[in-house]
Design an enzyme around this catalytic site. Structure first.
Site, PDB file in Angstrom:
ATOM      1  N   PHE A   1       0.864  -1.190   0.000  1.00 31.59           N
ATOM      2  CA  PHE A   1       0.000   0.000   0.000  1.00 31.59           C
ATOM      3  C   PHE A   1       0.891   1.227   0.000  1.00 31.59           C
ATOM      4  O   PHE A   1       1.469   1.589   1.022  1.00 31.59           O
ATOM      5  CB  PHE A   1      -0.900  -0.021   1.240  1.00 31.59           C
ATOM      6  CG  PHE A   1      -1.873   1.124   1.333  1.00 31.59           C
ATOM      7  CD1 PHE A   1      -2.832   1.320   0.356  1.00 31.59           C
ATOM      8  CD2 PHE A   1      -1.847   1.982   2.424  1.00 31.59           C
ATOM      9  CE1 PHE A   1      -3.752   2.360   0.456  1.00 31.59           C
ATOM     10  CE2 PHE A   1      -2.757   3.025   2.531  1.00 31.59           C
ATOM     11  CZ  PHE A   1      -3.704   3.213   1.541  1.00 31.59           C
ATOM     12  N   GLY A   2       1.033   1.860  -1.172  1.00 30.83           N
ATOM     13  CA  GLY A   2       1.959   2.976  -1.331  1.00 30.83           C
ATOM     14  C   GLY A   2       1.328   4.309  -1.005  1.00 30.83           C
ATOM     15  O   GLY A   2       0.864   5.022  -1.910  1.00 30.83           O
ATOM     16  N   LEU A   3       1.333   4.679   0.268  1.00 30.89           N
ATOM     17  CA  LEU A   3       0.758   5.957   0.707  1.00 30.89           C
ATOM     18  C   LEU A   3       1.840   6.926   1.179  1.00 30.89           C
ATOM     19  O   LEU A   3       1.991   8.032   0.651  1.00 30.89           O
ATOM     20  CB  LEU A   3      -0.256   5.717   1.827  1.00 30.89           C
ATOM     21  CG  LEU A   3      -0.801   6.965   2.539  1.00 30.89           C
ATOM     22  CD1 LEU A   3      -1.569   7.847   1.562  1.00 30.89           C
ATOM     23  CD2 LEU A   3      -1.689   6.559   3.714  1.00 30.89           C
TER      24      LEU A   3
ATOM     25  N   GLU B   1       5.094   9.072   1.886  1.00 30.29           N
ATOM     26  CA  GLU B   1       6.165   9.572   1.033  1.00 30.29           C
ATOM     27  C   GLU B   1       7.314  10.102   1.883  1.00 30.29           C
ATOM     28  O   GLU B   1       7.113  10.441   3.060  1.00 30.29           O
ATOM     29  CB  GLU B   1       5.626  10.659   0.101  1.00 30.29           C
ATOM     30  CG  GLU B   1       4.540  10.140  -0.832  1.00 30.29           C
ATOM     31  CD  GLU B   1       4.205  11.108  -1.954  1.00 30.29           C
ATOM     32  OE1 GLU B   1       4.741  12.228  -1.964  1.00 30.29           O
ATOM     33  OE2 GLU B   1       3.389  10.722  -2.824  1.00 30.29           O
TER      34      GLU B   1
ATOM     35  N   ILE C   1       7.240   1.171   2.785  1.00 36.63           N
ATOM     36  CA  ILE C   1       6.120   0.386   2.283  1.00 36.63           C
ATOM     37  C   ILE C   1       6.333  -1.100   2.586  1.00 36.63           C
ATOM     38  O   ILE C   1       7.276  -1.730   2.101  1.00 36.63           O
ATOM     39  CB  ILE C   1       5.925   0.607   0.770  1.00 36.63           C
ATOM     40  CG1 ILE C   1       5.873   2.109   0.460  1.00 36.63           C
ATOM     41  CG2 ILE C   1       4.653  -0.101   0.313  1.00 36.63           C
ATOM     42  CD1 ILE C   1       4.828   2.881   1.237  1.00 36.63           C
TER      43      ILE C   1
ATOM     44  N   GLY D   1      16.351  -8.209  33.251  1.00 36.62           N
ATOM     45  CA  GLY D   1      17.690  -7.717  33.555  1.00 36.62           C
ATOM     46  C   GLY D   1      18.618  -7.814  32.360  1.00 36.62           C
ATOM     47  O   GLY D   1      18.243  -7.506  31.232  1.00 36.62           O
TER      48      GLY D   1
ATOM     49  N   GLU E   1       0.870   3.855  11.057  1.00 42.20           N
ATOM     50  CA  GLU E   1      -0.592   4.020  10.977  1.00 42.20           C
ATOM     51  C   GLU E   1      -1.055   5.277  11.720  1.00 42.20           C
ATOM     52  O   GLU E   1      -2.157   5.323  12.258  1.00 42.20           O
ATOM     53  CB  GLU E   1      -1.316   2.787  11.539  1.00 42.20           C
ATOM     54  CG  GLU E   1      -1.043   1.510  10.778  1.00 42.20           C
ATOM     55  CD  GLU E   1      -2.020   1.265   9.644  1.00 42.20           C
ATOM     56  OE1 GLU E   1      -2.913   2.095   9.438  1.00 42.20           O
ATOM     57  OE2 GLU E   1      -1.871   0.247   8.963  1.00 42.20           O
TER      58      GLU E   1
ATOM     59  N   GLU F   1       0.708  11.278  18.422  1.00 41.42           N
ATOM     60  CA  GLU F   1       0.262  12.671  18.380  1.00 41.42           C
ATOM     61  C   GLU F   1      -0.920  12.840  17.430  1.00 41.42           C
ATOM     62  O   GLU F   1      -1.870  13.583  17.719  1.00 41.42           O
ATOM     63  CB  GLU F   1       1.430  13.577  17.954  1.00 41.42           C
ATOM     64  CG  GLU F   1       2.541  13.716  18.981  1.00 41.42           C
ATOM     65  CD  GLU F   1       3.435  12.483  19.081  1.00 41.42           C
ATOM     66  OE1 GLU F   1       4.150  12.343  20.090  1.00 41.42           O
ATOM     67  OE2 GLU F   1       3.418  11.648  18.146  1.00 41.42           O
TER      68      GLU F   1
END
Length: 386
Positions: A124-126, A128, A158, A344, A368, A372
């Protein structure tokens, strides 16, 4: 009547995935992680189990389940390892779901059977390189030329984009200049792997999720058929907003799994580790720390159950998804820190799962939508922004 008990069908699924994670994933995933190698045999097994097709109809090769079943599977996988869990989460929530939700019948028939079987993956190429959380600042462009989309730009971070079984990526791109309201027209386009002009960069060197696949992508006059448009021109922005809302519920389930996995490991360890003549579990300071860890995991689980329930009923989930994602990522990070402290010096060694959990937890507060951003969404939804 409110009842948080799982139905027999959900309980059976949870138990099946729990056994797979414990018996098949746990013994081998540490080696994959240290080699930074994608676990193809485990992905193949998950495909045969139907996990990639869980929330999709049988007519497309799915299992006929729902999104909550998918989340239960993610939680159980993440109790053992997050690399395997995020491979499934991205494969389903970010890869298959946009095509199922927005694709034409022809696109669904072409893509979904192999994806639901886990034989192929789609990225899913969102995000940038210069965008991050500001997804509306997309700079990748696509213009029509002779019945083809000509794509130029790049994408970052991605998942599932460069494996041997990656069939392609769904890319968001600006398909026209700003409209009268100043907003860009953003559309989603399917780009098959191997398309000329589509380049997958070498894998990232990551802090965590080292057995998952993550790459930067570049598009240089990359041409795909006009028919590869997904869900209509200018619909990309609304599509990825829905994808992210649903994805936050899934990531919350993954975070709960990691948080619970920390409890599991600590319970085993404090019963065996001795200090000053007694097992460390006999000390109240340790008991209280583990009790806090269990409380965090339990609370976060209720949050994602609630969001998933609203999703299944077709109700708005923006606030609930943000709350679930915020609480679960906090729980994962806090529990990983406490588990490492309880172990530890051994907690600092990669041979122990809690060290891997600690490395994997931080990204949950970033991916995702950062913590903030989740607070911003919650504030907006409750009218606290003035």
């Amino acid at each position: 009547m409110i009842d948080h008990r799982l139905s027999e069908e959900y309980a059976d699924l949870r138990k099946t995935v729990e056994e797979f994670a414990r018996e098949q994933v746990a013994p081998v995933i540490g080696d994959y992680y240290e080699r930074e190698e994608f676990p193809y045999p485990l992905v193949e097994q998950m495909g045969r189990m139907g996990l990639f097709g869980l929330p999709f109809p049988e007519e497309y090769g799915g299992m006929g389940g729902d999104y909550f079943a998918f989340c239960l599977a993610l939680e159980e996988l993440a109790r053992v390892d997050s690399s395997v869990a995020i491979t499934l989460e991205a494969g389903v929530g970010l890869g298959i779901m946009p095509i199922y939700r927005n694709g034409t019948e022809e696109q669904k028939r072409e893509w979904l059977p192999a994806l639901c079987a886990g034989e192929k993956l789609v990225g899913f190429g969102l995000t940038e390189p210069g965008g991050g959380s500001d997804a509306g600042a997309t700079r990748t462009t696509a213009r029509l030329d002779g019945g083809e989309w000509v794509i130029n730009g790049s994408k970052a971070f991605i998942t599932n984009s460069g494996t041997d079984i990656t069939a392609g990526v769904v890319v968001t791109a600006v398909t026209s200049g700003a409209a009268g309201d100043g907003r860009k027209e953003i559309s989603s386009i399917i780009v098959p792997s191997g398309t000329p002009g589509f380049t997958v960069a070498p894998k990232y060197s990551k802090v965590g999720w080292n057995a998952s696949d993550t790459h930067e992508l570049a598009f240089d006059d990359c041409r795909v058929p006009e028919a590869n448009l997904l869900g209509g021109r200018g619909r990309g922005y609304s599509q990825f907003l829905r994808t992210l809302d649903e994805g936050r519920v899934a990531i919350a389930a993954l975070g709960v799994g990691l948080a619970q996995g920390c409890v599991d490991e600590c319970l085993r360890y404090i019963r065996e580790r001795e200090a000053f003549g007694r097992t460390i579990g006999s000390y109240q300071a340790i008991q209280f720390k583990v009790a806090d860890m269990e409380a965090r995991a339990h609370t976060a689980r209720l949050a994602y159950y609630h969001a998933a329930s609203k999703l299944l009923h077709g109700e708005p989930i923006k606030k609930e998804a943000a709350i679930a994602k915020l609480i679960s990522s906090n729980a994962a990070m806090d529990n990983a820190r406490d588990a490492t402290q309880i172990f530890g010096g051994y907690g600092f060694m990669n041979e122990f799962p809690v060290g891997r959990f600690y490395r994997d937890a931080k990204i949950l507060e970033i991916g995702e939508g950062t913590s903030e951003v989740q607070r911003m969404l919650i504030a907006r939804e409750i009218g606290a922004t003035g």
